[in-house]
Design a protein around this motif. Structure first.
Motif, PDB file in Angstrom:
ATOM      1  N   PRO A 186       0.814  -1.222   0.000  1.00 47.40           N
ATOM      2  CA  PRO A 186       0.000   0.000   0.000  1.00 47.40           C
ATOM      3  C   PRO A 186       0.845   1.269   0.000  1.00 47.40           C
ATOM      4  CG  PRO A 186      -0.128  -1.113   2.130  1.00 47.40           C
ATOM      5  CD  PRO A 186       0.635  -2.016   1.217  1.00 47.40           C
ATOM      6  N   SER A 187       0.223   2.387  -0.321  1.00 49.04           N
ATOM      7  CA  SER A 187       0.899   3.674  -0.299  1.00 49.04           C
ATOM      8  C   SER A 187       1.469   3.916   1.096  1.00 49.04           C
ATOM      9  CB  SER A 187      -0.104   4.772  -0.677  1.00 49.04           C
ATOM     10  OG  SER A 187       0.549   6.001  -0.680  1.00 49.04           O
ATOM     11  N   GLY A 188       2.718   4.370   1.152  1.00 49.78           N
ATOM     12  CA  GLY A 188       3.349   4.641   2.438  1.00 49.78           C
ATOM     13  C   GLY A 188       4.016   3.424   3.056  1.00 49.78           C
ATOM     14  N   ALA A 189       3.978   2.282   2.365  1.00 46.98           N
ATOM     15  CA  ALA A 189       4.537   1.035   2.914  1.00 46.98           C
ATOM     16  C   ALA A 189       6.059   1.065   2.992  1.00 46.98           C
ATOM     17  CB  ALA A 189       4.099  -0.155   2.058  1.00 46.98           C
ATOM     18  N   LYS A 238       7.984   1.348  -0.148  1.00 47.17           N
ATOM     19  CA  LYS A 238       8.493   0.807  -1.420  1.00 47.17           C
ATOM     20  C   LYS A 238       9.549   1.719  -2.029  1.00 47.17           C
ATOM     21  CE  LYS A 238       4.342   0.763  -3.251  1.00 47.17           C
ATOM     22  NZ  LYS A 238       3.603   1.379  -2.129  1.00 47.17           N
ATOM     23  N   SER A 239       9.229   3.017  -2.120  1.00 47.73           N
ATOM     24  CA  SER A 239      10.211   3.950  -2.693  1.00 47.73           C
ATOM     25  C   SER A 239      11.455   4.002  -1.818  1.00 47.73           C
ATOM     26  CB  SER A 239       9.621   5.361  -2.805  1.00 47.73           C
ATOM     27  OG  SER A 239       8.505   5.365  -3.662  1.00 47.73           O
ATOM     28  N   THR A 240      11.254   3.983  -0.516  1.00 48.46           N
ATOM     29  CA  THR A 240      12.381   4.036   0.414  1.00 48.46           C
ATOM     30  C   THR A 240      13.284   2.812   0.238  1.00 48.46           C
ATOM     31  OG1 THR A 240      10.945   5.233   1.951  1.00 48.46           O
ATOM     32  CG2 THR A 240      13.000   4.346   2.856  1.00 48.46           C
ATOM     33  N   ILE A 273      13.688   1.164  -2.577  1.00 46.69           N
ATOM     34  CA  ILE A 273      14.441   1.414  -3.827  1.00 46.69           C
ATOM     35  C   ILE A 273      15.611   2.362  -3.537  1.00 46.69           C
ATOM     36  CG2 ILE A 273      14.323   2.531  -6.116  1.00 46.69           C
ATOM     37  CD1 ILE A 273      12.914  -0.107  -6.255  1.00 46.69           C
ATOM     38  N   TYR A 274      15.343   3.425  -2.761  1.00 48.41           N
ATOM     39  CA  TYR A 274      16.422   4.376  -2.426  1.00 48.41           C
ATOM     40  C   TYR A 274      17.534   3.708  -1.612  1.00 48.41           C
ATOM     41  CZ  TYR A 274      12.884   8.014  -3.436  1.00 48.41           C
ATOM     42  OH  TYR A 274      11.919   8.793  -4.005  1.00 48.41           O
ATOM     43  N   SER A 275      17.182   2.676  -0.837  1.00 46.23           N
ATOM     44  CA  SER A 275      18.211   1.965  -0.070  1.00 46.23           C
ATOM     45  C   SER A 275      19.047   1.073  -0.977  1.00 46.23           C
ATOM     46  CB  SER A 275      17.592   1.068   0.998  1.00 46.23           C
ATOM     47  OG  SER A 275      16.666   1.771   1.753  1.00 46.23           O
ATOM     48  N   PHE A 316      13.007   6.726 -11.684  1.00 47.35           N
ATOM     49  CA  PHE A 316      12.253   7.189 -10.526  1.00 47.35           C
ATOM     50  C   PHE A 316      10.774   7.305 -10.846  1.00 47.35           C
ATOM     51  CE2 PHE A 316      16.597   8.390  -9.714  1.00 47.35           C
ATOM     52  CZ  PHE A 316      16.747   8.049  -8.383  1.00 47.35           C
ATOM     53  N   GLN A 317      10.000   7.416  -9.775  1.00 40.90           N
ATOM     54  CA  GLN A 317       8.554   7.487  -9.940  1.00 40.90           C
ATOM     55  C   GLN A 317       8.161   8.725 -10.752  1.00 40.90           C
ATOM     56  OE1 GLN A 317       6.468   7.425  -6.183  1.00 40.90           O
ATOM     57  NE2 GLN A 317       4.786   6.365  -7.147  1.00 40.90           N
ATOM     58  N   ASP A 318       8.780   9.838 -10.428  1.00 41.17           N
ATOM     59  CA  ASP A 318       8.451  11.089 -11.109  1.00 41.17           C
ATOM     60  C   ASP A 318       9.432  11.283 -12.266  1.00 41.17           C
ATOM     61  OD1 ASP A 318       7.816  13.585 -11.965  1.00 41.17           O
ATOM     62  OD2 ASP A 318       7.961  14.542  -9.988  1.00 41.17           O
ATOM     63  N   ASP A 362      10.556   2.527 -10.133  1.00 38.38           N
ATOM     64  CA  ASP A 362       9.549   2.836  -9.116  1.00 38.38           C
ATOM     65  C   ASP A 362       8.226   3.181  -9.796  1.00 38.38           C
ATOM     66  OD1 ASP A 362       8.161   3.502  -6.852  1.00 38.38           O
ATOM     67  OD2 ASP A 362       9.660   4.918  -6.081  1.00 38.38           O
ATOM     68  N   GLU A 363       7.334   2.225  -9.825  1.00 38.50           N
ATOM     69  CA  GLU A 363       6.012   2.376 -10.454  1.00 38.50           C
ATOM     70  C   GLU A 363       6.079   2.961 -11.860  1.00 38.50           C
ATOM     71  OE1 GLU A 363       2.440   3.304  -8.333  1.00 38.50           O
ATOM     72  OE2 GLU A 363       3.519   3.320  -6.424  1.00 38.50           O
ATOM     73  N   PRO A 364       6.779   2.262 -12.760  1.00 38.49           N
ATOM     74  CA  PRO A 364       6.916   2.784 -14.123  1.00 38.49           C
ATOM     75  C   PRO A 364       5.598   2.848 -14.872  1.00 38.49           C
ATOM     76  CG  PRO A 364       7.689   0.511 -14.023  1.00 38.49           C
ATOM     77  CD  PRO A 364       7.438   0.957 -12.598  1.00 38.49           C
TER      78      PRO A 364
HETATM   79  P1  ADP Z   1       4.486   7.243  -3.176  1.00 40.43           P
HETATM   80  O1  ADP Z   1       3.590   7.270  -4.373  1.00 40.43           O
HETATM   81  O2  ADP Z   1       5.696   6.397  -3.313  1.00 40.43           O
HETATM   82  O3  ADP Z   1       3.733   7.019  -1.921  1.00 40.43           O
HETATM   83  P2  ADP Z   1       4.718   9.806  -2.065  1.00 40.43           P
HETATM   84  O4  ADP Z   1       3.610  10.589  -2.647  1.00 40.43           O
HETATM   85  O5  ADP Z   1       4.627   9.171  -0.716  1.00 40.43           O
HETATM   86  O6  ADP Z   1       5.106   8.701  -3.127  1.00 40.43           O
HETATM   87  O7  ADP Z   1       6.048  10.667  -2.066  1.00 40.43           O
HETATM   88  C1  ADP Z   1       6.364  11.554  -3.095  1.00 40.43           C
HETATM   89  C2  ADP Z   1       7.572  12.348  -2.645  1.00 40.43           C
HETATM   90  O8  ADP Z   1       7.320  13.007  -1.391  1.00 40.43           O
HETATM   91  C3  ADP Z   1       8.782  11.474  -2.414  1.00 40.43           C
HETATM   92  O9  ADP Z   1       9.951  12.159  -2.850  1.00 40.43           O
HETATM   93  C4  ADP Z   1       8.837  11.271  -0.921  1.00 40.43           C
HETATM   94  O10 ADP Z   1      10.173  11.092  -0.466  1.00 40.43           O
HETATM   95  C5  ADP Z   1       8.255  12.569  -0.420  1.00 40.43           C
HETATM   96  N1  ADP Z   1       7.510  12.348   0.822  1.00 40.43           N
HETATM   97  C6  ADP Z   1       6.609  11.383   1.065  1.00 40.43           C
HETATM   98  N2  ADP Z   1       6.126  11.451   2.298  1.00 40.43           N
HETATM   99  C7  ADP Z   1       6.747  12.524   2.876  1.00 40.43           C
HETATM  100  C8  ADP Z   1       6.687  13.108   4.155  1.00 40.43           C
HETATM  101  N3  ADP Z   1       5.899  12.631   5.137  1.00 40.43           N
HETATM  102  N4  ADP Z   1       7.453  14.195   4.400  1.00 40.43           N
HETATM  103  C9  ADP Z   1       8.239  14.672   3.432  1.00 40.43           C
HETATM  104  N5  ADP Z   1       8.358  14.161   2.214  1.00 40.43           N
HETATM  105  C10 ADP Z   1       7.617  13.086   1.921  1.00 40.43           C
END
Ligand code: ADP
Ligand code: ADP
Length: 235
Positions: free
Chosen positions: A39-42, A44-46, A48-50, A90-92, A168-170
């Motif tokens: 889920p979102s916030g789990a 996943k991106s973090t 990948i960054y690791s 990257f995602q973006d 990341d979510e291509p």
């Molecule tokens: P995802 O779709 O992976 O959930 P997010 O929308 O959570 O992506 O994150 C988009 C960007 O915002 C990322 O660069 C992430 O590091 C940053 N980000 C996410 N959550 C926070 C937060 N609580 N505080 C600051 N930056 C955040």
């Protein structure tokens, strides 16, 4: 032997109240095709960054544990050196793209890597060809569809000849047909070129069809990890 070895990694972003990753362990074998879902916030991106060294080199926070990328401890290895092993889409991707023309986007990475003048043209042509976008070479990136942009982003990192491709979510912004095309491309790169692929993806159908292994994340922890079929049966 693993090409990515995440060992007991915990990471808390500066200012965050709880860890984005908690005691995560995960190994990726060379030549694997690993999906990551959750889920979102789990985290996943973090994760990948690791794997690519952005954590701990670039993101500020508390980092514990260790990650080996191609046998190199990411903590002790420069981002420049790590980027020669693993390339990230990257995602973006709009934020990732640095040029306005397709050709210049690919050229940028090659020049940045110090690729010799003589080698630039063949590498450029090969990268465009392997992604199937030779015809887009002289187009403006702003004129492309989402799927075409994803392919440009993939071509730009492929030109650097990485052993590992992290995405990341291509398919996040793509329609089903373009999403499938991206995964077919990843399969081709994995099977024909032996590139290890790690992809964050939410579409279970694509994960089921294309990935060999699957990790399920929630609340910063790996809940399940194993062969995709058995994970999907048990998750
Ligand atoms: P995802 O779709 O992976 O959930 P997010 O929308 O959570 O992506 O994150 C988009 C960007 O915002 C990322 O660069 C992430 O590091 C940053 N980000 C996410 N959550 C926070 C937060 N609580 N505080 C600051 N930056 C955040
Ligand atoms: P996912 O990719 O699975 O959506 P993320 O790795 O983007 O998850 O985020 C994991 C957790 O870390 C979330 O709680 C998010 O809000 C937080 N987070 C992500 N980026 C940052 C950041 N730059 N600063 C603070 N918190 C962040």
């Amino acid at each position: 032997k693993p090409i990515i070895d995440v060992q007991n990694v915990s990471f808390t972003y500066d200012g965050a109240s709880r860890p984005a990753l908690s005691s995560v362990g995960l190994t990726v074998r060379e030549g694997d095709f690993l999906g990551i879902i959750g889920p979102s916030g789990a985290g996943k991106s973090t994760l990948i960054y690791s794997m690519n060294g952005i954590i701990p080199h670039y993101c500020k926070g508390d980092f514990f544990g260790s990650v080996l990328l191609g046998g190199n401890d990411t903590f002790e290895t420069s981002l420049t050196d790590l980027s020669r092993i693993a390339a990230t889409v990257f995602q973006d991707i709009d934020a990732q793209m640095v040029a306005s023309m397709v050709e210049d986007e690919i050229l940028f990475g090659l020049e940045n890597f110090g690729v010799s003048r003589a080698e630039i043209e063949p590498r450029m042509a090969e990268a465009l060809e392997s992604v199937g976008i030779s015809d887009l070479r002289h187009r403006a990136i702003s004129s492309l569809s989402g799927g075409q942009k994803q392919k440009v982003a993939v071509a730009a990192v492929l030109a650097l000849k990485p052993r590992v491709l992290l995405l990341d979510e291509p398919t996040g912004a793509l329609d089903p047909a373009s999403s499938r095309q991206i995964f077919e491309l990843l399969r081709e790169l994995n099977e024909s070129c032996g590139i290890t692929v790690v992809v964050v993806e939410q579409k279970i159908g694509l994960l089921a069809e294309f990935t060999r292994h699957l990790a399920v994340l929630s609340d910063g922890a790996v809940r399940y990890c194993g062969e995709t079929r058995s994970v999907l049966r048990n998750a």
